[in-house]
Scaffold this motif. Structure first.
Motif, PDB file in Angstrom:
ATOM      1  N   VAL A  77      40.562  40.274  44.915  1.00 15.88           N
ATOM      2  CA  VAL A  77      40.415  41.652  44.391  1.00 15.88           C
ATOM      3  C   VAL A  77      38.772  41.702  45.104  1.00 15.88           C
ATOM      4  O   VAL A  77      38.232  41.374  43.639  1.00 15.88           O
ATOM      5  N   PHE A  78      38.714  43.205  45.853  1.00 17.21           N
ATOM      6  CA  PHE A  78      37.854  43.162  46.487  1.00 17.21           C
ATOM      7  C   PHE A  78      37.609  44.947  45.742  1.00 17.21           C
ATOM      8  O   PHE A  78      38.174  45.805  46.139  1.00 17.21           O
ATOM      9  N   GLU A  79      36.399  44.739  45.212  1.00 18.66           N
ATOM     10  CA  GLU A  79      36.021  46.466  44.493  1.00 18.66           C
ATOM     11  C   GLU A  79      34.332  46.632  45.408  1.00 18.66           C
ATOM     12  O   GLU A  79      33.620  46.437  45.088  1.00 18.66           O
ATOM     13  N   PHE A  80      34.286  48.659  46.078  1.00 19.23           N
ATOM     14  CA  PHE A  80      32.745  48.557  46.226  1.00 19.23           C
ATOM     15  C   PHE A  80      32.908  49.339  45.113  1.00 19.23           C
ATOM     16  O   PHE A  80      33.775  50.125  45.366  1.00 19.23           O
ATOM     17  N   VAL A  81      31.689  49.150  44.677  1.00 19.77           N
ATOM     18  CA  VAL A  81      31.280  50.327  43.650  1.00 19.77           C
ATOM     19  C   VAL A  81      29.696  51.143  44.368  1.00 19.77           C
ATOM     20  O   VAL A  81      28.952  50.477  45.085  1.00 19.77           O
ATOM     21  N   LYS A  82      29.549  51.666  43.836  1.00 20.25           N
ATOM     22  CA  LYS A  82      29.327  52.622  44.162  1.00 20.25           C
ATOM     23  C   LYS A  82      28.258  53.040  42.823  1.00 20.25           C
ATOM     24  O   LYS A  82      28.948  53.705  41.822  1.00 20.25           O
TER      25      LYS A  82
END
Length: 263
Positions: free
Chosen positions: A27-32
């Motif tokens: 799972v790739f979670e792109f975090v801001k």
């Protein structure tokens, strides 16, 4: 006795083969994170490392990475990428629920009481947003013994297979591009490479269908790989490369540095 020994050897080979063939899910979670909270977020990622290490000990996950984005799309959209590794799709889709993560936080911070742990966890969640999450299944990878550790560099290349070329694209990656990456690894120009396919059904409007991970031990290896040209490549090989390139659209390339890792 000889039959028993032969049986044991065959059994060991079978188990080894089974492990080698085990599919990996990620799972790739792109975090801001807002700019005024970036300093606090440094503490958050260290907290997450401790939490995910507890999840690894509990066999809920296979591993976890925290990457700081160096380049890619608009960095105002996100600055970090978290990658969580699983052994099967059910574990991947279930993920770690909030209650489990709080329990792991309690284990990681035994000096804090329940109220303090809950406050710490909720504050950390409030620091960030996740504008994009990708559920991926690994299709193929290079043979190597590369060890992930802080400071490692990676490019995450988001691809979209062209309409009607889904199988042709995967075949090109496995039969044309994988050997190229394998050769680079053997020449010390790369650490690891893998191809991933989305694990969830997608329609024709999906922005990407695949992702390749290109791992390098440092910037020196990365730039050496970029300047390398295989002078021994045949015309047939060049044609196969061009056909592979034409089978997909390279949507984005995200360059990132590994800051935290759990294995």
């Amino acid at each position: 006795m000889k039959k028993l020994l032969l049986f044991l050897v065959c059994g060991m080979l079978w188990v080894s083969s089974l492990k080698a063939q085990q599919t990996q899910y990620m799972v790739f979670e792109f975090v801001k994170v807002e700019k005024d909270q970036l300093f606090d977020y440094i503490e958050f990622k260290d907290l997450m490392e401790k939490v995910y290490r507890q999840a690894l000990n509990d066999k809920r996950i296979k591993g976890w990475d925290f990457w700081a984005l160096q380049s890619g799309a608009n960095q105002a959209d996100f600055q970090y990428i978290m990658v969580t590794y699983y052994n099967d799709p059910v574990q991947m889709m279930n993920g770690l629920d909030e209650q489990s993560m709080i329990e792991y936080t309690k284990i990681a911070y035994p000096h804090l009481n329940s109220a303090q742990v809950s406050k710490l966890f909720q504050e950390s969640l409030a620091m960030r947003d996740m504008p994009m999450r990708l559920y991926m299944r690994e299709i193929t990878e290079t043979k190597d013994n590369f060890q992930m550790k802080p400071g490692v560099l990676a490019s995450f290349d988001l691809m979209k297979a062209r309409e009607g070329n889904f199988e042709a694209y995967e075949q090109a990656e496995a039969q044309t591009f994988k050997p190229i990456h394998q050769k680079r690894i053997e020449q010390g120009l790369m650490g690891h490479w893998s191809l991933l396919r989305t694990a969830l059904p997608l329609g024709s409007e999906a922005t990407s269908t695949h992702l390749t991970m290109n791992i390098y031990k440092d910037y020196m290896q990365f730039f050496n790989a970029q300047s390398y040209e295989d002078m021994n490549q045949t015309d047939a090989q060049r044609e196969a490369v061009n056909e592979g390139l034409n089978s997909r659209d390279q949507k984005w390339v995200y360059l990132a540095t590994l800051e935290n890792v759990v294995r």
